[in-house]
Design an enzyme around this catalytic site. Structure first.
Site, PDB file in Angstrom:
ATOM      1  CG  HIS A  78      -4.804   0.813   4.815  1.00  0.00           C
ATOM      2  ND1 HIS A  78      -6.105   0.966   4.393  1.00  0.00           N
ATOM      3  CD2 HIS A  78      -4.399  -0.378   4.323  1.00  0.00           C
ATOM      4  CE1 HIS A  78      -6.453  -0.099   3.680  1.00  0.00           C
ATOM      5  NE2 HIS A  78      -5.439  -0.935   3.627  1.00  0.00           N
ATOM      6  CG  HIS A 120      -8.240  -4.580   5.444  1.00  0.00           C
ATOM      7  ND1 HIS A 120      -7.645  -5.675   4.858  1.00  0.00           N
ATOM      8  CD2 HIS A 120      -7.766  -3.492   4.771  1.00  0.00           C
ATOM      9  CE1 HIS A 120      -6.832  -5.267   3.893  1.00  0.00           C
ATOM     10  NE2 HIS A 120      -6.884  -3.954   3.826  1.00  0.00           N
ATOM     11  CG  HIS A 144      -8.924  -1.869   0.368  1.00  0.00           C
ATOM     12  ND1 HIS A 144      -7.939  -1.532  -0.518  1.00  0.00           N
ATOM     13  CD2 HIS A 144      -8.279  -2.299   1.473  1.00  0.00           C
ATOM     14  CE1 HIS A 144      -6.758  -1.781   0.020  1.00  0.00           C
ATOM     15  NE2 HIS A 144      -6.946  -2.237   1.236  1.00  0.00           N
ATOM     16  CD  GLU A 163      -2.970  -1.094   0.101  1.00  0.00           C
ATOM     17  OE1 GLU A 163      -2.790  -0.296  -0.835  1.00  0.00           O
ATOM     18  OE2 GLU A 163      -3.923  -1.866   0.157  1.00  0.00           O
TER      19      GLU A 163
HETATM   20 ZN   LIG Z   1      -5.507  -2.780   2.668  1.00  0.00          ZN
END
Ligand SMILES: [Zn+2]
Length: 212
Positions: free
Chosen positions: A85, A87, A150, A66
């Site tokens: 970031h 999930h 995502h 990423e």
């Molecule tokens: Zn991700």
């Protein structure tokens, strides 16, 4: 930074190797968690350093897939010092439904001046296309966004601030999801959002509309 990554695991925001955290150094480069390495075993020396274009500067491990998304945010938001970031489950559930979060709770003003959490359109993970969608969704002043099919992004001056915003985002996502299941949400009016945004400044927190 490895400590923040482990705190994300402890808080249940990430599991295994999903999600990552970066900071921008005073020199402008970006130490980033390595690709596919479990946070439970992450040591400070495992962190990879990349330049503003995402090219590795040092470190034997491959940087997170990423990386383009993180460096893209730093390029478009000059005052951002950290990016988280994840999930995270509830926020990602909404992202998979293609939902934004409207101003359904006053705490959303701490994440975005108008109380909305935007949704960045889907693009493959690790792609420049996704990096572009995310920078556009965050715009000049939003602190968080959802990534369709995502996960989540949160920015801040520090990893602590970006992680704290991720925790609020996940809480707000769960509340909004429950409300939508139960019935029709009552949205705050723009006047009510503005009133709370002014109060949050009085608490001594950073102004939600401030770009950071
Ligand atoms: Zn991700």
């Amino acid at each position: 930074m490895s400590r923040t990554a482990r705190r994300m695991v402890a808080s249940g925001l990430v599991t295994g190797t999903s999600g990552n955290v970066t900071v921008r150094t005073p020199e402008g480069d970006v130490p980033i968690t390595p690709s596919g390495l479990d946070y439970e075993v992450l040591e400070p020396e495992d962190v990879v350093r990349v330049d503003p274009e995402g090219r590795p500067l040092e470190g034997s491990l491959k940087p997170s897939s990423e990386t383009p998304m993180h460096v893209g945010i730093y390029r478009s938001r000059l005052r951002v010092g950290a990016v988280v970031h994840t999930h995270a489950r509830c926020a990602t559930t909404l992202a998979c439904l293609g939902w934004e979060i409207p101003p359904v709770h006053y705490m959303l003003t701490a994440l975005s001046g108008d109380g909305w959490v935007p949704l960045a359109p889907y693009a493959a993970y690790g792609s420049e296309e996704l990096a572009g969608h995310v920078s556009k969704a965050l715009g000049e002043s939003r602190q968080v966004c959802l990534l369709q099919n995502h996960g989540t992004i949160a920015v801040g001056k520090s990893t602590e601030e970006a992680l704290h915003r991720t925790v609020i985002l996940e809480e707000m996502a769960e509340i909004y999801y429950r409300v939508r299941i139960a019935g029709e949400p009552i949205l705050l009016t723009p006047e009510q959002v503005a009133e709370v945004a002014a109060k949050i400044v009085d608490y001594g927190q950073s102004k939600p509309s401030d770009a950071s």
